[in-house]
Design an enzyme around this catalytic site. Structure first.
Site, PDB file in Angstrom:
ATOM      1  N   SER A 133     -16.516  20.192 -27.578  1.00  0.00           N
ATOM      2  CA  SER A 133     -15.406  20.923 -28.198  1.00  0.00           C
ATOM      3  C   SER A 133     -15.783  21.257 -29.630  1.00  0.00           C
ATOM      4  O   SER A 133     -16.582  20.543 -30.258  1.00  0.00           O
ATOM      5  CB  SER A 133     -14.156  20.047 -28.210  1.00  0.00           C
ATOM      6  N   TYR A 182     -10.600  11.790 -29.516  1.00  0.00           N
ATOM      7  CA  TYR A 182     -11.077  12.995 -28.835  1.00  0.00           C
ATOM      8  C   TYR A 182     -12.321  13.563 -29.528  1.00  0.00           C
ATOM      9  O   TYR A 182     -13.350  13.808 -28.890  1.00  0.00           O
ATOM     10  CB  TYR A 182      -9.948  14.029 -28.820  1.00  0.00           C
TER      11      TYR A 182
HETATM   12  N1  LIG Z   1      -8.440  23.644 -23.325  1.00  0.00           N
HETATM   13  C1  LIG Z   1      -9.018  23.633 -24.488  1.00  0.00           C
HETATM   14  O1  LIG Z   1      -8.524  24.202 -25.472  1.00  0.00           O
HETATM   15  C2  LIG Z   1     -10.341  22.935 -24.669  1.00  0.00           C
HETATM   16  C3  LIG Z   1     -11.026  23.144 -25.869  1.00  0.00           C
HETATM   17  C4  LIG Z   1     -12.244  22.503 -26.059  1.00  0.00           C
HETATM   18  C5  LIG Z   1     -12.752  21.684 -25.073  1.00  0.00           C
HETATM   19  N2  LIG Z   1     -12.056  21.492 -23.938  1.00  0.00           N
HETATM   20  C6  LIG Z   1     -12.621  20.593 -22.936  1.00  0.00           C
HETATM   21  O2  LIG Z   1     -12.794  21.262 -21.718  1.00  0.00           O
HETATM   22  C7  LIG Z   1     -12.602  20.370 -20.626  1.00  0.00           C
HETATM   23  C8  LIG Z   1     -11.584  20.948 -19.668  1.00  0.00           C
HETATM   24  O3  LIG Z   1     -10.369  21.132 -20.358  1.00  0.00           O
HETATM   25  P1  LIG Z   1      -9.127  21.878 -19.683  1.00  0.00           P
HETATM   26  O4  LIG Z   1      -8.366  22.486 -20.778  1.00  0.00           O
HETATM   27  O5  LIG Z   1      -9.607  22.680 -18.543  1.00  0.00           O
HETATM   28  O6  LIG Z   1      -8.291  20.603 -19.158  1.00  0.00           O
HETATM   29  P2  LIG Z   1      -7.168  20.508 -18.039  1.00  0.00           P
HETATM   30  O7  LIG Z   1      -6.664  21.838 -17.632  1.00  0.00           O
HETATM   31  O8  LIG Z   1      -6.214  19.472 -18.557  1.00  0.00           O
HETATM   32  O9  LIG Z   1      -7.981  19.884 -16.824  1.00  0.00           O
HETATM   33  C9  LIG Z   1      -8.539  18.613 -16.927  1.00  0.00           C
HETATM   34  C10 LIG Z   1      -9.331  18.336 -15.673  1.00  0.00           C
HETATM   35  O10 LIG Z   1      -9.920  17.037 -15.813  1.00  0.00           O
HETATM   36  C11 LIG Z   1      -9.642  16.291 -14.645  1.00  0.00           C
HETATM   37  N3  LIG Z   1      -9.564  14.879 -14.967  1.00  0.00           N
HETATM   38  C12 LIG Z   1      -8.942  14.299 -16.022  1.00  0.00           C
HETATM   39  N4  LIG Z   1      -9.081  12.960 -15.960  1.00  0.00           N
HETATM   40  C13 LIG Z   1      -9.808  12.695 -14.826  1.00  0.00           C
HETATM   41  C14 LIG Z   1     -10.266  11.519 -14.209  1.00  0.00           C
HETATM   42  N5  LIG Z   1     -10.024  10.310 -14.725  1.00  0.00           N
HETATM   43  N6  LIG Z   1     -10.999  11.618 -13.083  1.00  0.00           N
HETATM   44  C15 LIG Z   1     -11.256  12.829 -12.525  1.00  0.00           C
HETATM   45  N7  LIG Z   1     -10.840  13.995 -13.061  1.00  0.00           N
HETATM   46  C16 LIG Z   1     -10.116  13.911 -14.191  1.00  0.00           C
HETATM   47  C17 LIG Z   1      -8.291  16.817 -14.161  1.00  0.00           C
HETATM   48  O11 LIG Z   1      -8.162  16.480 -12.801  1.00  0.00           O
HETATM   49  P3  LIG Z   1      -6.711  16.419 -12.035  1.00  0.00           P
HETATM   50  O12 LIG Z   1      -6.015  17.729 -12.327  1.00  0.00           O
HETATM   51  O13 LIG Z   1      -7.112  16.339 -10.612  1.00  0.00           O
HETATM   52  O14 LIG Z   1      -6.004  15.235 -12.556  1.00  0.00           O
HETATM   53  C18 LIG Z   1      -8.471  18.306 -14.423  1.00  0.00           C
HETATM   54  O15 LIG Z   1      -9.194  18.916 -13.376  1.00  0.00           O
HETATM   55  C19 LIG Z   1     -12.181  19.031 -21.250  1.00  0.00           C
HETATM   56  O16 LIG Z   1     -13.302  18.191 -21.330  1.00  0.00           O
HETATM   57  C20 LIG Z   1     -11.704  19.434 -22.609  1.00  0.00           C
HETATM   58  O17 LIG Z   1     -11.829  18.393 -23.561  1.00  0.00           O
HETATM   59  C21 LIG Z   1     -10.859  22.101 -23.696  1.00  0.00           C
END
Ligand SMILES: NC(=O)c1ccc[n+]([C@@H]2O[C@H](COP(=O)([O-])OP(=O)(O)OC[C@H]3O[C@@H](n4cnc5c(N)ncnc54)[C@H](OP(=O)(O)O)[C@@H]3O)[C@@H](O)[C@H]2O)c1
Length: 251
Positions: A143, A156
């Site tokens: 991130s 985080y």
């Molecule tokens: N969104 C942003 O602005 C942003 C910015 C920078 C970086 N990121 C990074 O990008 C990645 C994806 O983010 P996102 O926004 O797509 O998140 P999201 O929509 O909240 O999705 C999170 C995903 O992680 C899975 N997950 C969480 N805990 C888990 C566990 N213990 N075991 C297995 N699966 C698990 C969830 O599975 P379930 O749905 O099945 O529970 C879901 O598929 C993350 O690492 C985040 O830190 C996001």
């Protein structure tokens, strides 16, 4: 030859049941990849599977916070489906909590899924018989918070910074095994994670944050394209890097 083509490559994507992981799965399937979609929620994984192009994709519902069994689990997966070309670790959690109230239990829950799972999945991936020995690639979802964090993101941001150090270390360590290891570092992307932020950050603060994005906030597809590039043969000379995708936020 199209250097972005991923036809016939098997790629495991964690966090594939939602947000960036889901969009990445869909886009990589359009580039020809066979997807092994990993998440906790089977119904959401099924939604991802139904959006993929092509056939032979699979899903695995498991809690990746249980990190110790992951290498043995990956060996079993590869025994069933054949060697993996790629691993994308997108599963993760964000927590907005000032240090004053941050508990060790909060902190370790974040580190466990964001970082520890990445380490143990990578350990699983490098095993003989699991990775494609002719060349393979790992991408971690870090991130922009690793470089330009905001208050209350200690756990985080630390986990995301550590992923960059992990990628740089493994870039050296796994080069002899023909494994490239890179990070993508997105800024704010419109997913559930950000919808949750909406509930936590006061409206004015959120408005101020959004105004720091010259190109506005991103879409999951913006991140999927960068991840696909880092996985593809087009990036065969790229390892140990952290590609910032943030609409100019950190410029
Ligand atoms: N969104 C942003 O602005 C942003 C910015 C920078 C970086 N990121 C990074 O990008 C990645 C994806 O983010 P996102 O926004 O797509 O998140 P999201 O929509 O909240 O999705 C999170 C995903 O992680 C899975 N997950 C969480 N805990 C888990 C566990 N213990 N075991 C297995 N699966 C698990 C969830 O599975 P379930 O749905 O099945 O529970 C879901 O598929 C993350 O690492 C985040 O830190 C996001």
């Amino acid at each position: 030859m199209n250097p972005l083509d991923l036809t016939g490559k098997t790629i495991m994507i964690t966090g594939a049941s939602n947000g960036i992981g889901r969009s990445t799965s869909v886009y990589l399937s359009r580039m020809g990849a066979r997807i092994l979609a990993v998440g906790r929620n089977q119904a959401r994984l099924d939604e991802t599977l139904s959006a993929l192009e092509g056939t032979r994709h699979r899903s695995y519902a498991l809690d990746l916070s249980d990190v110790e069994p992951l290498p043995a689990w990956m060996k079993r997966v590869a025994a069933e489906v054949g060697p993996l070309y790629g691993l994308v670790h997108s599963a993760g959690m964000v927590l907005n909590r000032p240090l004053r109230v941050l508990t060790y239990s909060d902190y370790s829950a974040i580190l466990r899924i964001n970082l520890d799972a990445a380490v143990m999945l990578s350990k699983g991936f490098r095993q003989k018989g699991v990775r494609d020995e002719s060349g393979s690639a790992i991408v971690y979802l870090s991130s922009v918070a690793a470089f330009k964090p905001k208050p209350a993101l200690a756990a985080y941001a630390a986990s995301k910074g550590a992923l960059i150090s992990l990628a740089r270390t493994l870039a050296h360590e796994l080069a002899a095994d023909r494994v490239r290891v890179n990070c993508v570092c997105p800024g704010l992307v419109q997913t559930n994670m950000v919808a949750d932020l909406n509930e936590i950050i006061p409206e004015e603060q959120l408005k101020a944050l959004l105004s720091e994005y010259p190109l506005g906030i991103g879409t999951p597809e913006d991140v999927a394209y960068a991840t696909a590039f880092l996985l593809a043969p087009a990036a065969k000379w790229i390892t140990g890097t952290a590609l910032v995708i943030d609409g100019g936020y950190s410029a």
